[in-house]
Write a protein that holds these residues in place. Structure first.
Motif, PDB file in Angstrom:
ATOM      1  N   ASN A  53      76.253 -17.811  86.954  1.00 55.15           N
ATOM      2  CA  ASN A  53      75.093 -17.473  87.770  1.00 55.15           C
ATOM      3  C   ASN A  53      75.145 -16.070  88.359  1.00 55.15           C
ATOM      4  O   ASN A  53      74.127 -15.551  88.795  1.00 55.15           O
ATOM      5  N   ASP A  54      76.331 -15.475  88.415  1.00 55.99           N
ATOM      6  CA  ASP A  54      76.427 -14.179  89.056  1.00 55.99           C
ATOM      7  C   ASP A  54      77.582 -13.371  88.469  1.00 55.99           C
ATOM      8  O   ASP A  54      78.396 -13.894  87.697  1.00 55.99           O
ATOM      9  N   ASP A  73      80.805 -11.504  89.595  1.00 57.02           N
ATOM     10  CA  ASP A  73      81.733 -11.400  90.726  1.00 57.02           C
ATOM     11  C   ASP A  73      82.545 -10.123  90.584  1.00 57.02           C
ATOM     12  O   ASP A  73      83.240  -9.925  89.578  1.00 57.02           O
ATOM     13  N   TYR A  80      69.833  -2.989  93.540  1.00 59.40           N
ATOM     14  CA  TYR A  80      70.065  -4.338  94.063  1.00 59.40           C
ATOM     15  C   TYR A  80      69.617  -4.460  95.518  1.00 59.40           C
ATOM     16  O   TYR A  80      69.684  -3.498  96.284  1.00 59.40           O
ATOM     17  N   GLY A 116      76.090 -10.987  98.972  1.00 55.87           N
ATOM     18  CA  GLY A 116      75.325 -11.303  97.772  1.00 55.87           C
ATOM     19  C   GLY A 116      74.172 -10.344  97.560  1.00 55.87           C
ATOM     20  O   GLY A 116      73.459  -9.997  98.506  1.00 55.87           O
ATOM     21  N   ARG A 134      70.870  -9.196  94.724  1.00 61.19           N
ATOM     22  CA  ARG A 134      70.032  -9.602  93.582  1.00 61.19           C
ATOM     23  C   ARG A 134      69.193  -8.414  93.110  1.00 61.19           C
ATOM     24  O   ARG A 134      68.646  -7.658  93.913  1.00 61.19           O
ATOM     25  N   ILE A 174      72.450 -11.508  89.723  1.00 63.08           N
ATOM     26  CA  ILE A 174      73.063 -11.564  91.051  1.00 63.08           C
ATOM     27  C   ILE A 174      74.482 -11.010  90.968  1.00 63.08           C
ATOM     28  O   ILE A 174      75.232 -11.313  90.030  1.00 63.08           O
ATOM     29  N   VAL A 175      74.835 -10.197  91.942  1.00 63.51           N
ATOM     30  CA  VAL A 175      76.205  -9.689  92.083  1.00 63.51           C
ATOM     31  C   VAL A 175      76.764 -10.207  93.393  1.00 63.51           C
ATOM     32  O   VAL A 175      76.116 -10.102  94.445  1.00 63.51           O
ATOM     33  N   GLU A 176      77.944 -10.800  93.329  1.00 66.97           N
ATOM     34  CA  GLU A 176      78.681 -11.139  94.541  1.00 66.97           C
ATOM     35  C   GLU A 176      79.785 -10.096  94.702  1.00 66.97           C
ATOM     36  O   GLU A 176      80.698 -10.015  93.870  1.00 66.97           O
TER      37      GLU A 176
END
Length: 396
Positions: A130-131, A133, A153, A178, A180, A187-189
Motif C-alpha cells: 500500500n505504500d 516505506d 506529496y 504519512g 500522499r 503513499i510514502v511513509e
C-alpha cells in the motif's frame, strides 16, 4: 456457528490456504479447503479484503484450478491486475525519490513493500504494497519531508493539527509521517526509526547492515540485510498483534525462501532479545500457513507460557469475530489485549518502561509545544490521559 480464534470458519481456513507458499504446496491445501460443502464465497471475499491478500488469493485459486463465482473471479482478476500495475508504478517512484534523496546527500533505505515482495515471492504480482516505506536518520527527517513536498506529496499524517514546521518535532516522538501524491495516489511513509518503541529492537536502525535488491528491471534499491530483516519482521508483526494475515503470509514466504531456515532465524532473534516475537510469528505461521518447523522446535516454543499467551492474543486479532471485519476503532481492534501483550514481547524492566513511555509519547502535544518548556515532563501524563480516553471511546 460463530467462528472463534481457535475454531475459525471454513472460509477463513480457505483464505489461509491461499496464503501458503510456495504455490505448489499451497495448491493441495487450497483444493482441500475449497471442497468443504457450503463455502460462503461472499464471506471469502470479505476475509480477503479485510486481510489485504487479493493478489495471493487470485494466484492461489488460479493455480489450484478452483471454479469461483463469476463476481468474485472478476473482482480477484481486477485487483490482481491493479496490484501488479501499482507495484510497478511504486518501483519507478522509489527510484525517483531515491535519486532526490541521494542528490541531497540523505542516506536512506526502503523496506517491507517491494523489497519484501521480490525476496519472498520473486514477483511484484501477488503482494499488495500500500505504500513506499523509507527510513532516514532522525536528523534528516525534516529535510526529507521538505523534499517530499517539493516532489508533489501532501502530508496526511499527522493531520492539520501539526503545521509543516512542527513535523521535525513530531518525528522525534513518532516513528513516521504519512504522505500522499494527489496525482498518482501513491503513499510514502517517511520513517525516522523502524519501531515506535526502539527498546524492542535497538539494532533496528539505519546503521545496520544492508543490501541492494533489484525490485524491477533496472531499479535497484538499498534495503535492510537479513541480519535485521527477520528480527524486524518478527518484532513488527508482534507489536501489532499480527492483526493482518498479509503480514504473516509475507513472513512465511520469506522464511520458506531463506536458506538459513526458521530455526536459525529464531536463534538469531532470541540472541537480539526478540525471541518471544519470533516464537509467536513462527507458531502462527506453522499453525495457520503450514510453515514446516522441526518438531523439537515446535515443542520448545510451545513450552513457554508467554509464547502461548502471545499466540492466543494474535489469533483473537486475526480471526474470531474479526475474520471478515476491518478493525474500525481502537477498542474494536482488541487493542487492550495487544497493548498488554506488548509488555511481554521482551524480557526486562527497562524494555517494559520504554514500552509504557512509547504508549504515552504524546507526539501531537509535544510537536505543537502545548505545555511550557518547564513542564515538558508532564507530556507522558497528558498522553496517558488521552490514550485512556481513546480506549474508552470518549475522545481523540
Amino acid at each position: 456457528m460463530e467462528p472463534t480464534p481457535d475454531q475459525p470458519s471454513a472460509e477463513f481456513r480457505l483464505v489461509c490456504a491461499a496464503c501458503r507458499w510456495p504455490r505448489a504446496a499451497g495448491d493441495v491445501a487450497v483444493r482441500e479447503a475449497a471442497s468443504v460443502p457450503g463455502i460462503d464465497w461472499d464471506r471469502v471475499a470479505r476475509i480477503i479484503r479485510r486481510h489485504r491478500v487479493w493478489g495471493l488469493a487470485a494466484d492461489a485459486f488460479r493455480s489450484a484450478g478452483i471454479a469461483l463465482p463469476l463476481t468474485l473471479d472478476k473482482r480477484l482478476s481486477e485487483r490482481a491486475g491493479q496490484i501488479a500495475r501499482q507495484n510497478l508504478s511504486a518501483a519507478a517512484e522509489t527510484r525517483r525519490l531515491g535519486g532526490i534523496l541521494d542528490a541531497a546527500g540523505i542516506d536512506w533505505i526502503t523496506f517491507k513493500g517491494l523489497p519484501l515482495a521480490i525476496q519472498g515471492y520473486g514477483t511484484l504480482a501477488v503482494k499488495s504494497a500500500n505504500d513506499i516505506d523509507i527510513l532516514v536518520a532522525a536528523d534528516d527527517a525534516a529535510p526529507a519531508a521538505a523534499l517530499l513536498r517539493e516532489a508533489g506529496y501532501q502530508r496526511f499524517s499527522p493531520g492539520p493539527e501539526i503545521s509543516d514546521d512542527q513535523v521535525a518535532a513530531w518525528m522525534q516522538v513518532s516513528k513516521e509521517s504519512g504522505w500522499r501524491h494527489p496525482a498518482n495516489g501513491l503513499i510514502v511513509e517517511l520513517h525516522s526509526r523502524l519501531l515506535q518503541n526502539p527498546g524492542l529492537l535497538p539494532e533496528a536502525a539505519l546503521s545496520a547492515p544492508r543490501k541492494r535488491i533489484a525490485i524491477a528491471r533496472g531499479i535497484e534499491v538499498p534495503t535492510m540485510g537479513d541480519e535485521l530483516m527477520f528480527p524486524y519482521l518478527f518484532a513488527h508483526g508482534a507489536h501489532h498483534g499480527w492483526f493482518r494475515l498479509k503480514w504473516l503470509a509475507d513472513l512465511n514466504a520469506m522464511l520458506v525462501a531463506d536458506p538459513a531456515g526458521p530455526e536459525a532465524r529464531y536463534r538469531e532473534a532470541k540472541a537480539l532479545g526478540v525471541g518471544r516475537c519470533a516464537a509467536q510469528g513462527l507458531l502462527l505461521a506453522h499453525e495457520m500457513l503450514g510453515l514446516d518447523l522441526p518438531p523439537a522446535l515446535v515443542k520448545e516454543l510451545r513450552a513457554d507460557r508467554a509464547h502461548r499467551r502471545l499466540v492466543n492474543v494474535a489469533k483473537a486479532c486475526l480471526g474470531g469475530k474479526f475474520e471478515d471485519v476491518e478493525h474500525a476503532s481502537p477498542t474494536a481492534r482488541t487493542m487492550l489485549p495487544v497493548l498488554a501483550a506488548g509488555l511481554l514481547l521482551r524480557r526486562g524492566l527497562g524494555y517494559k518502561l520504554s514500552e509504557l513511555g512509547a504508549l504515552a509519547a504524546n507526539p501531537v502535544d509535544r510537536a505543537s509545544g502545548r505545555l511550557p518548556k518547564g513542564l515538558a515532563f508532564l507530556y507522558p501524563v497528558l498522553g496517558g490521559v488521552r490514550w485512556s480516553r481513546r480506549m474508552l471511546g470518549r475522545g481523540k
